[in-house]
Every structure is written in C-alpha cells, then in structure tokens.
Scaffold this motif. Structure first.
Motif, PDB file in Angstrom:
ATOM      1  N   CYS A  17      57.157  68.848  11.948  1.00  0.00           N
ATOM      2  CA  CYS A  17      56.835  69.945  11.033  1.00  0.00           C
ATOM      3  C   CYS A  17      55.375  70.366  11.170  1.00  0.00           C
ATOM      4  O   CYS A  17      55.062  71.557  11.167  1.00  0.00           O
ATOM      5  N   ASN A  59      61.606  70.417   3.579  1.00  0.00           N
ATOM      6  CA  ASN A  59      61.580  71.360   2.462  1.00  0.00           C
ATOM      7  C   ASN A  59      60.229  72.057   2.367  1.00  0.00           C
ATOM      8  O   ASN A  59      60.164  73.256   2.091  1.00  0.00           O
ATOM      9  N   GLN A  61      58.232  72.572   4.884  1.00  0.00           N
ATOM     10  CA  GLN A  61      58.178  73.494   6.035  1.00  0.00           C
ATOM     11  C   GLN A  61      58.867  74.805   5.704  1.00  0.00           C
ATOM     12  O   GLN A  61      58.363  75.878   6.030  1.00  0.00           O
ATOM     13  N   GLU A  62      59.998  74.736   5.038  1.00  0.00           N
ATOM     14  CA  GLU A  62      60.719  75.950   4.650  1.00  0.00           C
ATOM     15  C   GLU A  62      59.887  76.781   3.678  1.00  0.00           C
ATOM     16  O   GLU A  62      59.802  77.999   3.824  1.00  0.00           O
ATOM     17  N   GLN A  63      59.276  76.132   2.697  1.00  0.00           N
ATOM     18  CA  GLN A  63      58.441  76.839   1.722  1.00  0.00           C
ATOM     19  C   GLN A  63      57.185  77.394   2.376  1.00  0.00           C
ATOM     20  O   GLN A  63      56.755  78.499   2.081  1.00  0.00           O
ATOM     21  N   LYS A  66      57.385  80.705   4.050  1.00  0.00           N
ATOM     22  CA  LYS A  66      57.553  81.871   3.181  1.00  0.00           C
ATOM     23  C   LYS A  66      56.227  82.408   2.651  1.00  0.00           C
ATOM     24  O   LYS A  66      56.194  83.482   2.088  1.00  0.00           O
TER      25      LYS A  66
END
Length: 67
Positions: A17, A59, A61-63, A66
């Motif tokens: 990540c 999680n 990394q996903e945030q 954005k």
C-alpha cells in the motif's frame, strides 16, 4: 525457512500500500511522504490495536485514493 515465515503479519500488505501510494503521488520527498502516510494511517486506525493490519492498510488505501 523461507523469508515469508519470518515476515511479521501484515508487513507485506503495508509495504504494498505504501509503495502504491508513493508511485501514484510521485513525491519529491519520499521519506517525508511515507512518514506522513503512515502517521495518517495510524490516525485512521483510531488506536484500535486489535484491528487486522491488512484490513487497516487496504481500507486506508481506499480512503487515501479518494482525497
């Protein structure tokens, strides 16, 4: 004994990540960027040391993507 067995749980996911974020961001100061990234990830974790390290890394990394 393979290196995989000696690696702490979640380290591979964390490094993946961090590497992805650095490649996407292309920062001039890589150590500073990674320091800030890990600091923000620790805040994201919210002091819950029992949360799964892999789950937190992915999680976050996903945030992060954005922002």
């Amino acid at each position: 004994m393979s290196a995989r067995k000696r690696m702490p749980y979640g380290l591979k996911s964390l490094v993946e990540c961090m590497s992805r974020a650095a490649l996407l961001e292309q920062p001039d100061d890589i150590p500073g960027f990674l320091s800030k990234y890990v600091e923000e990830m620790m805040q994201f974790r919210g002091g819950d040391e029992l949360r799964d390290t892999k789950e937190v890394a992915f999680n976050f990394q996903e945030q992060w993507g954005k922002f």
